[in-house]
Scaffold this active site. Structure first.
Site, short mmCIF file in Angstrom:
data_model
loop_
_atom_site.label_atom_id
_atom_site.label_comp_id
_atom_site.label_asym_id
_atom_site.label_seq_id
_atom_site.Cartn_x
_atom_site.Cartn_y
_atom_site.Cartn_z
N ARG B 29 -6.98 21.44 25.71
CA ARG B 29 -8.03 22.25 24.57
C ARG B 29 -7.45 23.68 24.52
O ARG B 29 -8.51 24.24 23.82
CB ARG B 29 -9.22 21.77 24.56
CG ARG B 29 -9.65 20.51 24.16
CD ARG B 29 -11.11 20.39 23.86
NE ARG B 29 -11.55 18.90 23.94
CZ ARG B 29 -11.32 17.84 23.03
NH1 ARG B 29 -10.73 18.41 22.05
NH2 ARG B 29 -11.68 16.70 22.97
N ARG B 33 -10.95 25.33 19.17
CA ARG B 33 -11.95 26.35 18.63
C ARG B 33 -12.43 27.51 19.46
O ARG B 33 -13.14 28.56 18.93
CB ARG B 33 -13.18 25.39 18.29
CG ARG B 33 -13.21 24.69 17.12
CD ARG B 33 -14.52 23.84 17.01
NE ARG B 33 -14.44 22.72 18.04
CZ ARG B 33 -15.57 22.14 18.20
NH1 ARG B 33 -16.91 22.45 17.89
NH2 ARG B 33 -15.51 21.05 19.28
N ARG B 42 -7.67 27.23 10.48
CA ARG B 42 -8.45 25.68 9.91
C ARG B 42 -9.26 25.93 8.89
O ARG B 42 -9.77 24.93 8.38
CB ARG B 42 -9.11 25.56 11.34
CG ARG B 42 -8.26 24.40 12.12
CD ARG B 42 -7.89 23.00 11.65
NE ARG B 42 -9.14 22.41 11.17
CZ ARG B 42 -10.14 21.70 11.62
NH1 ARG B 42 -9.98 21.65 13.16
NH2 ARG B 42 -11.09 21.31 11.08
N ASP B 78 -4.68 14.81 17.48
CA ASP B 78 -5.88 14.25 17.90
C ASP B 78 -5.62 12.73 18.27
O ASP B 78 -4.64 12.09 17.69
CB ASP B 78 -6.88 14.02 16.85
CG ASP B 78 -8.26 13.33 16.95
OD1 ASP B 78 -9.15 14.08 17.44
OD2 ASP B 78 -8.60 12.16 17.08
N TYR B 153 -13.38 4.19 20.58
CA TYR B 153 -13.77 4.79 19.31
C TYR B 153 -13.67 3.50 18.19
O TYR B 153 -14.46 3.48 17.36
CB TYR B 153 -12.78 5.77 18.68
CG TYR B 153 -13.08 7.00 19.42
CD1 TYR B 153 -14.16 8.04 19.06
CD2 TYR B 153 -12.01 7.57 20.50
CE1 TYR B 153 -14.22 9.21 19.89
CE2 TYR B 153 -12.39 8.64 21.19
CZ TYR B 153 -13.60 9.64 20.83
OH TYR B 153 -13.63 10.62 21.44
#
Lengths: 349, 349
Positions: B29, B33, B42, B78, B153
């Site tokens: 990561r 962010r 983004r 992702d 998921y």
């Protein structure tokens, strides 16, 4: 009239190294949202309020004992109750968890953290009510959060996935960390002694988040305080549990409990060997994955048998002295109550 | 003009068992962010859209390489991108994660799950743009979610803390579970082959949630599929990683990767010994606790040195053949970018 003796309580027998009349079982979070009768009595009553209402907390504690025929009641409470009782401004927000108005992050915050120095009489009254209904075969287990888990809530200001502020204090300001732990420890001891005075027969120290630490950090920053707490209640049987603690089972065992709760990830015989090597043989508690309560009778039966076999193997080779059946974590709120009852029946059979 | 050779890329050297010119490091990561330049590019663009925009995904992939001087770029993507590309109705909800309009729970659902059978050209174009900017010393690592994590998921309908529906299917309807895994596997293979065709030099299989399984369940229900996927990309170096996987490191290692990513909970020398016993010596990747990036320079330096020492010890005794520095989990969004840059500099020094 029933003869007053705890001699044949399966849970206490298992802890004492005797052969219990049946495999003792209780489930973490057995009292709570999975039960419709719980949701009914809690309706409109905030969580923390309910922990200070003697009749209500007794009723909630007893509900799963009546319904599921488990061998122990676990005191309905929350790990932040002693802090609330001490005067801290903390609340439990539905769907979130304990939230602190002012997180504890500075030396002044730590110095001002209130210490519990009085009996929490509402909880003590609740314990007496519970004990009036429990039979001699049923054991009332008291409840406390361990200082690491409590500290995480205090430092983060609420539940945290990563505990980054907590670990930052631990590693970046170790003196402040130790000061906080030293200030939390007497509150937890006082909280537990009060439960013992009121009549609990065993206790569990919940270090829910300890599995987020390395073994090295656990031993340096947490173990001394959990050891002090367990030492202070050595007049009753002590259970110690955290989630995801495979790497620190031996270290947690060295805090001094008679029973080690084991997360579902580690087979009980593997766990027992790790614990025994450092601490000698202890009693095992666990460790059905709570998700298996969603998988149907066949899978449930198979997994329960696997766990019993693993526990028996550990006992047979001398790595453990007994087994209390439990989940490897708490009952999920969306669990079907009948699945829990069925599990208890399979475990007892 | 720089001579085109990958001979001195530290990450590839470490994997090949050579002594790298410096300790190679990248952070899971690292693109995302934590970086203001990421939040800027983004802005107003939904997550899944950004994964299909070649220029943008290349820019995001390259941002941390430019800023932190890490030795590898990890493709910005992702785990659900190949499913979206195959035509599945799935979205990523900010603050929540991947959410499925219709969860996969029946044989019909599984039979109707689309399989990826075309190149994801937007991602391939992005990979080409990335490779134009990367130097020979910098390695582009491709990206795929492992089938267990993807299945969770799909079955839960979104992120889950407990994976109860997933485990219920695994244990209660094992044939349906295996059918789902068999249907997911070709999509993941196709997705990775497409990345290789476009120019990735290594790949990581992220089995984020594998640590929620017992070793027994991992071996029976997951390992065959992750093995098939890793086997299909054996022409490039392969990294395999999951969080909280201390109990299943040896099993995950047997899926066939050259490199095993290790969660921060297990010291690298301990991890290496577990992996080597079943699989022979592999390269280690990890394992700084991402929370230490919040603890200040002194603590950061100490922990980095501890991890390097543990890796060196594992290599010295023959339990590992190399070390790629990384976190033991992903960079947290609230991490200060300067702390990441500082960590890289300490690791390189």
């Amino acid at each position: 009239m029933e003869i007053m003796t705890a001699k044949n309580a399966p849970l206490l027998d298992a802890i004492a190294g005797k052969t219990p009349s049946r495999t003792p079982v209780w489930f973490m979070r057995q009292a709570g949202r999975s039960l419709p009768e719980y949701r009914q009595v809690r309706e409109g009553i905030p969580m923390l309020d309910s922990c200070f209402m003697p009749e209500l907390l007794a009723e909630i504690t007893l509900q799963p004992v009546r319904r599921h025929d488990v061998d122990a009641a676990i005191l309905f409470s929350d790990i932040v109750v002693p802090l609330k009782a001490a005067g801290l401004d903390i609340d439990i927000v539905p769907g979130k968890g304990p939230v602190l108005a002012d997180p504890i992050r500075t030396a002044a915050d730590v110095a001002n953290l209130p210490i519990l120095d009085h009996e929490v009489t509402e909880v003590q009254e609740g314990i007496k009510i519970i004990n009036e209904e429990l039979t001699d075969q049923q054991t009332l287990i008291g409840f406390a959060g361990a200082p690491f888990t409590l500290a995480s809530y205090l430092i983060e200001g609420g539940p945290s996935k990563n505990h980054e502020k907590t670990k930052a204090m631990m590693h970046g300001e170790p003196e402040l960390w130790h000061a906080l732990m030293q200030r939390l420890t007497p509150t937890i001891i006082h909280w537990l002694r009060g439960q013992i005075n009121a009549g609990i027969e065993a206790m569990q120290l919940f270090d829910s988040w300890a599995g987020y630490l390395t073994e090295k950090d656990y031993r340096e920053f947490v173990l001394p305080y959990s050891t002090e707490i367990l030492e202070s209640v050595k007049d009753i049987p002590r259970i110690h549990f955290g989630v995801g603690t495979g790497e620190i089972l031996a270290a947690m065992g060295s805090a001094g409990s008679e029973v080690m709760g084991v997360d579902w990830r580690v087979p009980l015989d593997v766990a027992a060997e790790r614990i025994r090597r450092e601490n000698g043989a202890k009693v095992l508690q666990g460790n059905l994955d709570p998700a298996i309560l969603f998988a149907g009778t066949k899978a449930l039966t198979k997994e329960i048998q696997r766990i019993k076999d693993e526990a028996n193997r550990a006992i047979a080779v001398g790595d453990a002295t007994g087994h209390i059946f439990n989940l490897g974590h708490g009952v999920m709120p969306n669990t079907a109550p009948d699945a829990i009852t069925e599990a208890v029946s399979i475990i007892h059979s």
